[in-house]
Design a protein around this motif. Structure first.
Motif, PDB file in Angstrom:
ATOM      1  N   GLY A  71      -1.074  -7.955   6.617  1.00  0.00           N
ATOM      2  CA  GLY A  71      -2.212  -7.195   6.505  1.00  0.00           C
ATOM      3  C   GLY A  71      -1.506  -5.514   6.507  1.00  0.00           C
ATOM      4  O   GLY A  71      -2.153  -4.447   6.316  1.00  0.00           O
ATOM      5  N   THR A  72      -0.207  -5.387   6.713  1.00  0.00           N
ATOM      6  CA  THR A  72       0.537  -3.933   6.786  1.00  0.00           C
ATOM      7  C   THR A  72       1.173  -3.748   5.534  1.00  0.00           C
ATOM      8  O   THR A  72       1.881  -4.550   5.044  1.00  0.00           O
ATOM      9  N   GLU A  73       0.842  -2.782   4.976  1.00  0.00           N
ATOM     10  CA  GLU A  73       1.237  -2.377   3.701  1.00  0.00           C
ATOM     11  C   GLU A  73       2.909  -1.920   3.690  1.00  0.00           C
ATOM     12  O   GLU A  73       3.325  -0.888   4.561  1.00  0.00           O
ATOM     13  N   PRO A  74       3.662  -2.872   3.012  1.00  0.00           N
ATOM     14  CA  PRO A  74       5.062  -2.361   3.151  1.00  0.00           C
ATOM     15  C   PRO A  74       5.546  -0.921   2.496  1.00  0.00           C
ATOM     16  O   PRO A  74       4.759  -0.359   1.638  1.00  0.00           O
ATOM     17  N   MET A  75       6.508  -0.328   2.782  1.00  0.00           N
ATOM     18  CA  MET A  75       6.809   1.106   2.610  1.00  0.00           C
ATOM     19  C   MET A  75       8.025   1.245   2.132  1.00  0.00           C
ATOM     20  O   MET A  75       8.666   2.389   1.767  1.00  0.00           O
TER      21      MET A  75
END
Length: 133
Positions: A71-75
């Motif tokens: 649920g965490t967007e890759p950066m």
């Protein structure tokens, strides 16, 4: 044994196991081992993301490895070729092998050059540990 002592012992055991995995990794498996290590550390710490950054000559920062929680967007793609000047005083701290801990990004100086990058990633707190070769 107290709960805190048990937790600390489990975490220390994990860190030693992960270091052994990294030291034993074959060169062609090193990137996969680093990724797995970041994931295990991130899960053990309850973090949303863990990174490895490299300072690249002359003065750039590259995110070489990234783990993000579900649920965490890759950066990682946005964190390439960053101007190392954004580190400000952090660079000297890293060169002295010191840790940087920011318990609350919202409490940072609004003019701190790294604050916008942390806010872009919705980072609420940060622990940065230097590694050198």
């Amino acid at each position: 044994m107290t709960h805190d002592t048990e937790h600390r012992l489990r975490f220390q055991t994990l860190v030693v196991a992960l270091l052994n995995d990294l030291l034993r990794a074959e060169p062609d498996a090193l990137d996969r081992t680093i990724d797995a290590t970041l994931g295990q550390l991130g899960e053990a710490c309850g973090s949303d993301r863990t990174y490895v950054f490299q300072i690249r000559a002359p003065d750039f920062l590259d995110n070489t490895h990234e783990w993000v929680a579900p649920g965490t967007e890759p950066m990682i793609d946005q964190l390439q070729g960053l101007d190392a000047a954004m580190l400000g005083g952090w660079r000297k701290t890293f060169e002295e092998a010191q840790v940087i801990y920011i318990p609350d990004v919202a409490q940072m100086d609004p003019d701190d050059p790294i604050r916008p990058t942390l806010e872009l990633q919705d980072i609420k707190s940060l622990l940065a540990v230097p590694m050198s070769h």
